[in-house]
Design a protein around this motif. Structure first.
Motif, mmCIF file in Angstrom:
data_model
loop_
_atom_site.group_PDB
_atom_site.id
_atom_site.type_symbol
_atom_site.label_atom_id
_atom_site.label_comp_id
_atom_site.label_asym_id
_atom_site.label_seq_id
_atom_site.Cartn_x
_atom_site.Cartn_y
_atom_site.Cartn_z
ATOM 1 N N LYS A 110 39.880 -9.961 45.466
ATOM 2 C CA LYS A 110 39.203 -10.765 44.450
ATOM 3 C C LYS A 110 39.183 -9.998 43.131
ATOM 4 O O LYS A 110 39.349 -8.781 43.119
ATOM 5 N N ASN A 167 35.308 -7.797 55.133
ATOM 6 C CA ASN A 167 36.677 -8.100 54.702
ATOM 7 C C ASN A 167 37.113 -7.125 53.604
ATOM 8 O O ASN A 167 36.756 -7.295 52.439
ATOM 9 N N ASP A 200 32.710 -9.475 51.298
ATOM 10 C CA ASP A 200 34.026 -10.105 51.168
ATOM 11 C C ASP A 200 34.711 -9.646 49.885
ATOM 12 O O ASP A 200 34.428 -10.149 48.805
ATOM 13 N N ASP A 239 41.884 -13.762 51.626
ATOM 14 C CA ASP A 239 40.545 -14.098 51.137
ATOM 15 C C ASP A 239 40.005 -15.364 51.825
ATOM 16 O O ASP A 239 38.842 -15.709 51.674
ATOM 17 N N CYS A 240 40.851 -16.053 52.556
ATOM 18 C CA CYS A 240 40.383 -17.209 53.345
ATOM 19 C C CYS A 240 40.020 -16.694 54.734
ATOM 20 O O CYS A 240 40.608 -17.088 55.744
ATOM 21 N N GLU A 241 39.051 -15.774 54.762
ATOM 22 C CA GLU A 241 38.697 -15.094 56.009
ATOM 23 C C GLU A 241 37.595 -15.812 56.776
ATOM 24 O O GLU A 241 37.520 -15.709 57.994
HETATM 25 MN MN MN Z 1 37.005 -14.728 51.022
#
Ligand code: MN
Ligand code: BES
Ligand code: ZN
Length: 496
Positions: free
Chosen positions: A275, A318, A268, A345-347
């Protein structure tokens, strides 16, 4: 390494390292310890009197026997106060012992039990010892590899009468520890080794080994299932997504299954909502939920639990790219609800949304999902435990009971309507990120949009997935938290 049961008097045990558990300040009341003391010429009493060792939890003492006993050394392992004793005392004490240099040099190790102690002492000891000495050696070479020397671990008791219970406890402890270790190992493998494709291959080989049915959906079949949210997350990566379905049948065909869902983001980066570099390497572990449920269903099969269980693991990587999902995009989901992407990022919640909807296919009696879902979990319970949320009191209660028995800590948080309201979108049905507040709770409220009419519990294992400093039976690195909890839950299962 073999785990064996046996019957012997304490003073007759032949081994490299003999481990004797002790209660805090319990010398006077422990006939076996007093016997050892006598044979060793009063050495143990001296050590207690001097205060070098008192039997505090996780305290240890190594005593060489200089041929006064058939074992090379006696290791005293503190269990702490007798009134505070539980299975975790043994797990911890055994975990501490497992990492002693003396143990690492021992070919044969033996634990001695007075009879079968209460509180599943033997199972706890097996778990603690095997889990404590786990190390990820796959990527080390030469001297760094630190190979194992232990050949046998004996569990002795004084009377034959306990033999079958002893054997059962050893086997159960071994299966559980091995499955926690599998989850730790899979999580510790880096993102260039574990991709959605190789994770799915791993599922296939486990299924073969433990008589599970395994179906892997590739990107075409995922698209065919209209799992648009999973497809959307995978889009930024060269690695295609996978959707793993593992099925264990331990009950009659008519019995509704329990469905376990694990988040399987094999790396991620955050995607376009990238990030920061700090600790991004840890995001190779964003598939631990998937690893955990895979271990749990393997254990269910090995323990022959009388249940039907289904595991669903949506897998994707991701990454940002020219094809990646963007903030502001609006996507569809398998359920048909549209989702506005606020943050790529809210995967995790996106891929879980499709998996939760897919769970409906199995007409489940209950669904439990486990996921490294929100960094905000750190501000809820710290590194100490995992927030849980759900829609059914009985199921939540059962999860809490399993937590108590396994010392894998969870705490219930509310699923108030207000959190759901924060996840409504102005332009689509829902959005994938709310405001700054209550990130763990709003994430669960988002998931709630995709469940069916069944009992459901969500377990957020972000930040408890990795141990930073090392605990008695949880060495630094991936913890595998949830494996023991869920095996316990399934072992004690009552119809909800
Ligand atoms: Mn994430
Ligand atoms: N996988 C992360 C959550 C996470 C963070 C797990 C730290 C383990 C340790 C998840 O996909 C994520 O990125 N969540 C974001 C959401 C945020 C952008 C609202 C987070 O929590 O930082
Ligand atoms: Zn994630």
């Amino acid at each position: 390494m073999k785990l064996l049961s046996g019957m012997s008097k304490l003073r007759k045990i032949e081994t490299s390292s003999l481990i004797k558990f002790c209660f805090q300040d319990g010398l006077e009341k422990d006939t076996h310890l007093k016997e050892l003391n006598k044979i060793l010429g009063g050495a143990i009493k001296k050590i207690y009197d001097s205060g070098e060792f008192s039997g505090k939890l996780n305290q240890t003492l190594v005593l060489h026997t200089l041929s006064q006993l058939p074992c090379e050394r006696v290791i005293l392992a503190g269990l702490g106060e007798k009134r505070k004793l539980n299975a975790d005392s043994y797990r911890q004490a055994a975990g501490t012992v497992s990492r002693l240099t003396a143990i690492k040099r021992s070919k044969a190790v033996a634990f001695f039990f007075n009879g079968i102690e209460k509180y599943d002492a033997v199972q706890g000891t097996v778990e603690g010892f095997l889990l404590g000495r786990f190390g990820m050696n796959d990527y080390k070479t030469g001297e760094n590899k630190n190979e194992d020397v232990i050949e046998t671990i004996h569990f002795y008791t004084v009377s034959k009468q306990h033999q079958s219970r002893l054997d059962k406890a050893i086997l159960r402890g071994q299966i559980i520890a091995e499955e926690v270790i599998s989850a730790r190992r899979l999580t510790a493998h880096p993102g260039n080794v574990i991709t959605p494709t190789t994770f799915a291959e791993e599922a296939f080989s486990l299924a073969k080994k433990y008589r599970l049915k395994c179906t892997v959906l590739d990107e075409n079949r995922i698209r065919g299932e209209k799992m648009d949210a999973l497809m959307a997350v995978a889009r930024g990566s060269e690695q295609p997504p996978r959707f793993v379905i593992l099925e264990y049948r331990g009950a009659k065909a008519g019995i509704k299954p329990i469905v376990l869902i694990g988040k399987g983001i094999t790396f991620d980066s955050g995607g376009i909502s990238l990030k920061s570099a700090l600790d991004m390497d840890e995001m190779k572990g964003d598939m631990m939920g998937g690893a955990v449920v895979m271990s749990v269903i393997s254990a269910a099969s090995r323990l022959r639990l009388p249940l039907n269980i289904v595991c669903l693991i949506p897998l994707a990587e991701n990454l940002p790219s020219g094809r990646a999902l963007k903030p502001g995009d609006i996507i569809n989901s398998r359920k048909g609800k549209t989702i506005e992407i606020i943050n790529t990022d809210c995967e995790g919640r996106l891929i879980l949304a499709d998996a939760l909807d897919y769970a409906g296919k199995f007409k489940p009696q209950a669904v439990i999902d486990i996921a490294t879902l929100t960094g905000a979990a750190l501000y809820v319970l710290g590194y100490i435990g995992a927030p849980i949320l759900g829609n059914n009191k009985k199921l939540l209660k059962a999860v809490k009971a399993a937590s108590g028995a396994t010392a894998e800590k969870v705490w219930e948080m509310p699923l108030w309507e207000e959190y759901g309201a924060l996840m409504k979108s102005d332009i689509a049905d829902v959005r994938n990120l709310g405001e700054k507040q209550a990130g763990t709770l709003t994430a669960a409220a988002f998931l709630e949009n995709f469940i069916g009419d069944w009992p459901w519990v969500h377990i957020d294992i972000a930040y408890v997935d990795i141990e930073k400093s090392g605990k008695p039976y949880i060495p630094k690195g991936a913890t595998g938290i949830g494996v023991r909890l869920l095996i316990e839950l399934l072992s004690q299962w009552r119809r909800i």
